[in-house]
Design a protein around this motif. Structure first.
Motif, PDB file in Angstrom:
ATOM      1  N   THR A 419      94.626 -18.922 -46.720  1.00 49.12           N
ATOM      2  CA  THR A 419      94.616 -17.779 -47.661  1.00 49.12           C
ATOM      3  C   THR A 419      94.689 -16.440 -46.934  1.00 49.12           C
ATOM      4  N   LEU A 420      95.183 -16.438 -45.713  1.00 46.37           N
ATOM      5  CA  LEU A 420      95.148 -15.229 -44.893  1.00 46.37           C
ATOM      6  C   LEU A 420      95.956 -14.091 -45.513  1.00 46.37           C
ATOM      7  N   ASN A 421      97.135 -14.386 -46.030  1.00 49.39           N
ATOM      8  CA  ASN A 421      98.044 -13.354 -46.553  1.00 49.39           C
ATOM      9  C   ASN A 421      97.842 -13.162 -48.060  1.00 49.39           C
ATOM     10  N   HIS A 422      96.714 -12.552 -48.400  1.00 48.60           N
ATOM     11  CA  HIS A 422      96.419 -12.282 -49.806  1.00 48.60           C
ATOM     12  C   HIS A 422      96.550 -13.544 -50.659  1.00 48.60           C
ATOM     13  N   GLY A 423      95.918 -14.614 -50.189  1.00 49.82           N
ATOM     14  CA  GLY A 423      95.931 -15.866 -50.929  1.00 49.82           C
ATOM     15  C   GLY A 423      96.990 -16.844 -50.488  1.00 49.82           C
ATOM     16  N   LYS A 424      97.904 -16.390 -49.623  1.00 48.00           N
ATOM     17  CA  LYS A 424      98.973 -17.255 -49.123  1.00 48.00           C
ATOM     18  C   LYS A 424      98.685 -17.619 -47.663  1.00 48.00           C
ATOM     19  N   PRO A 425      99.210 -18.753 -47.192  1.00 49.51           N
ATOM     20  CA  PRO A 425      98.886 -19.203 -45.824  1.00 49.51           C
ATOM     21  C   PRO A 425      99.540 -18.354 -44.734  1.00 49.51           C
ATOM     22  N   THR A 427     101.829 -17.625 -41.508  1.00 51.25           N
ATOM     23  CA  THR A 427     103.190 -18.098 -41.223  1.00 51.25           C
ATOM     24  C   THR A 427     103.339 -18.486 -39.757  1.00 51.25           C
ATOM     25  N   LEU A 428     104.390 -19.217 -39.472  1.00 52.31           N
ATOM     26  CA  LEU A 428     104.674 -19.580 -38.078  1.00 52.31           C
ATOM     27  C   LEU A 428     104.914 -18.342 -37.227  1.00 52.31           C
ATOM     28  N   HIS A 429     105.566 -17.348 -37.819  1.00 49.34           N
ATOM     29  CA  HIS A 429     105.816 -16.106 -37.078  1.00 49.34           C
ATOM     30  C   HIS A 429     104.505 -15.408 -36.734  1.00 49.34           C
ATOM     31  N   GLN A 430     103.569 -15.395 -37.651  1.00 46.50           N
ATOM     32  CA  GLN A 430     102.278 -14.754 -37.375  1.00 46.50           C
ATOM     33  C   GLN A 430     101.509 -15.496 -36.296  1.00 46.50           C
ATOM     34  N   ILE A 431     101.572 -16.820 -36.334  1.00 47.07           N
ATOM     35  CA  ILE A 431     100.913 -17.603 -35.280  1.00 47.07           C
ATOM     36  C   ILE A 431     101.526 -17.275 -33.926  1.00 47.07           C
ATOM     37  N   ALA A 432     102.858 -17.270 -33.868  1.00 46.68           N
ATOM     38  CA  ALA A 432     103.550 -16.994 -32.601  1.00 46.68           C
ATOM     39  C   ALA A 432     103.218 -15.597 -32.088  1.00 46.68           C
ATOM     40  N   LYS A 433     103.139 -14.626 -32.999  1.00 46.92           N
ATOM     41  CA  LYS A 433     102.864 -13.254 -32.578  1.00 46.92           C
ATOM     42  C   LYS A 433     101.460 -13.114 -31.994  1.00 46.92           C
ATOM     43  N   ARG A 434     100.496 -13.748 -32.625  1.00 47.52           N
ATOM     44  CA  ARG A 434      99.116 -13.650 -32.110  1.00 47.52           C
ATOM     45  C   ARG A 434      98.960 -14.417 -30.796  1.00 47.52           C
ATOM     46  N   LEU A 435      99.608 -15.555 -30.695  1.00 45.25           N
ATOM     47  CA  LEU A 435      99.495 -16.319 -29.448  1.00 45.25           C
ATOM     48  C   LEU A 435     100.208 -15.626 -28.295  1.00 45.25           C
ATOM     49  N   SER A 436     101.212 -14.827 -28.604  1.00 41.22           N
ATOM     50  CA  SER A 436     101.922 -14.095 -27.544  1.00 41.22           C
ATOM     51  C   SER A 436     101.000 -13.093 -26.856  1.00 41.22           C
TER      52      SER A 436
END
Length: 474
Positions: A419-425, A427-436
């Motif tokens: 529910t991270l994005n205002h109730g929506k899961p 994204t793969l892009h967000q995971i990649a950006k944070r892990l970078s």
């Protein structure tokens, strides 16, 4: 001469007068210089200077100072001719100089926003009793833990010792809900601090101009209502934390000229919920709680002004007399807190060291308690690392395709990722950006799906996480 040519004496006089008018006496140049003189007090060369006469800087400044006091209409009528008289200065340059003087005049006349405290008439020999009195006032009005009272007391004393401080931690007054006393504590601290400037809302430009002009102790209430939407405001608050980087650069004026503003100063902010992590990192959190029905607290409006004014006066005198002593103090910093927390607490521990062993012990314990609570709250990126570690352990594998990692993060209802994005899961892009941020990236690989079948795609290898796990989760 014939009879007809006879002229009477009156007629002759009239004729001579007429001739004298028709033929005025013309003096030669040398006669003119000898016979003429001015009948005014000063020579014309002073009043109407020669074209090559240079105006002195003192006279020019006096002229500019006078122009700055004129009305807009009066200035418009004079600006062009005055610019010419000032060694043919451009009107544009004159406008800038006059505006600068006007801003200075306005700043001086606005000093009523800030009140300077007259130091106590006698040396303050027992500063510990003053600190105890402040702590008691906080206890009488606020429902909070002792650690918060001690931290708030030391922070108030810090505002009187800015020249002795290299780091000025933000006082972050927060609570989980309304009616916990945030505004009350903010008001109490403002009544006891040096050069207080309270506000319930402020813009970025107003903030850096206020700090530059007044050098105040700034108190911002309800900061949670606007701080997350203003990156400029966040940047100014962040920059004012340390003497190492106290300046921000802003373009001002009609020409957008870049100017440096010094925003180093003491600031207290209050609000509900979270503030940006960069601000929390520069703050001492003072978390309040709602009082129980059985608890009785006094009202701030009933606190006599004479009491707070006397405390301020004593702090003004004590800080003047002991500034160098505070600056030279070398307290032992707790080893159990991180480097930034040590920086934030150093000035408070210096003050506590001068107050005596009892206060030093109180400050040390408060530091560990408050910093420990703060350090238990990981950042979003740190939380992602921890949950990824959990997903790898649950799958009992060293490799996971990106889509399988995402499914694992969103499957657990106790994790925040579904529910991270205002109730929506997430994204793969967000995971990649944070892990970078931890120098971790996906790559092409073979891995096993949830049925044990080998599949190909982009994914993550747990070995690429080991350095980040060791640095941020241990």
């Amino acid at each position: 001469m014939s009879k007809n040519d006879h002229i009477s004496l009156p007629e002759l006089a009239d004729k001579q007068s007429a001739d004298s008018i028709k033929k005025p006496v013309i003096l030669q140049d040398d006669q003119l210089s000898e016979n003429t003189s001015d009948d005014i007090d000063k020579p014309s060369s002073v009043i109407l200077p020669h074209a090559d006469l240079k105006i002195s800087s003192d006279l020019a400044q006096a002229t500019i100072d006078r122009l700055a006091t004129l009305s807009e209409l009066e200035y418009e009528l004079e600006r062009t001719e005055t610019a010419k008289s000032l060694n043919n200065m451009s009107v544009r340059s004159l406008d800038k100089l006059v505006k600068k003087v006007r801003n200075k005049i306005e700043s001086e006349t606005s000093e009523s926003l800030i009140i300077d405290t007259e130091p106590y008439s006698e040396p303050v020999l027992d500063i510990t009793s003053v600190a105890d009195q402040i702590c008691q006032i906080l206890d009488d009005h606020i429902a909070c833990k002792d650690a918060v009272k001690f931290a708030a007391t030391l922070w108030i004393l810090m505002t009187w010792l800015i020249p002795a401080s290299h780091i000025l931690p933000i006082a972050w007054i927060n609570a989980p809900e309304k009616r916990c006393g945030k505004s009350t504590l903010l008001t109490l601290m403002s009544r006891l601090s040096k050069r207080s400037l309270p506000t319930s809302n402020i813009t970025g430009p107003a903030l850096f101009r206020s700090i530059e002009s007044y050098k105040p102790t700034l108190f911002i209430d309800e900061v949670d209502t606007f701080i997350n939407e203003s990156e400029g405001l966040q940047g100014i608050l962040n920059a004012g934390h340390s003497r190492d980087n106290p300046y921000i650069i802003r373009c001002v004026g009609d020409d957008n000229e870049p100017l440096a503003f010094n925003v180093f100063g003491a600031k207290a902010i209050s609000g509900i919920g979270k503030i940006p992590g960069t601000l929390i990192d520069r703050s001492i959190p003072m978390t309040l709680r709602r009082k129980m029905k059985s608890e009785t607290k006094k009202r701030v409006r009933d606190l006599p002004v004479d009491i707070t004014n006397t405390i301020q006066s004593k702090l003004a005198r004590w800080s003047d007399d002991n500034l160098m002593v505070i600056k030279a103090a070398k307290p032992v910093l707790p080893l159990y807190i991180n480097d930034r927390a040590q920086d934030n607490w150093e000035i408070l521990l210096k003050i506590a060291m001068i107050l005596g062993d009892d206060w030093l012990e109180k400050a040390h314990n408060a530091c560990i308690e408050i910093s420990g609570i703060e350090s238990d709250e990981p950042s979003l990126s740190e939380q992602l690392l921890a949950d990824i570690q959990t997903v790898f352990n649950l799958h009992e594998t060293d490799r996971l395709l990106s889509k399988h990692l995402l499914a694992g993060l969103c499957k657990d209802p106790e994790m925040i990722w579904s529910t991270l994005n205002h109730g929506k899961p997430i994204t793969l892009h967000q995971i990649a950006k944070r892990l970078s941020e931890f120098s971790i990236s996906s790559k092409c690989m073979r891995a096993l799906d949830s049925y044990g079948k080998e599949v190909r795609g982009r994914g993550y290898d747990i070995n690429d996480f080991q350095d980040a796990f060791s640095r941020y989760l241990s």
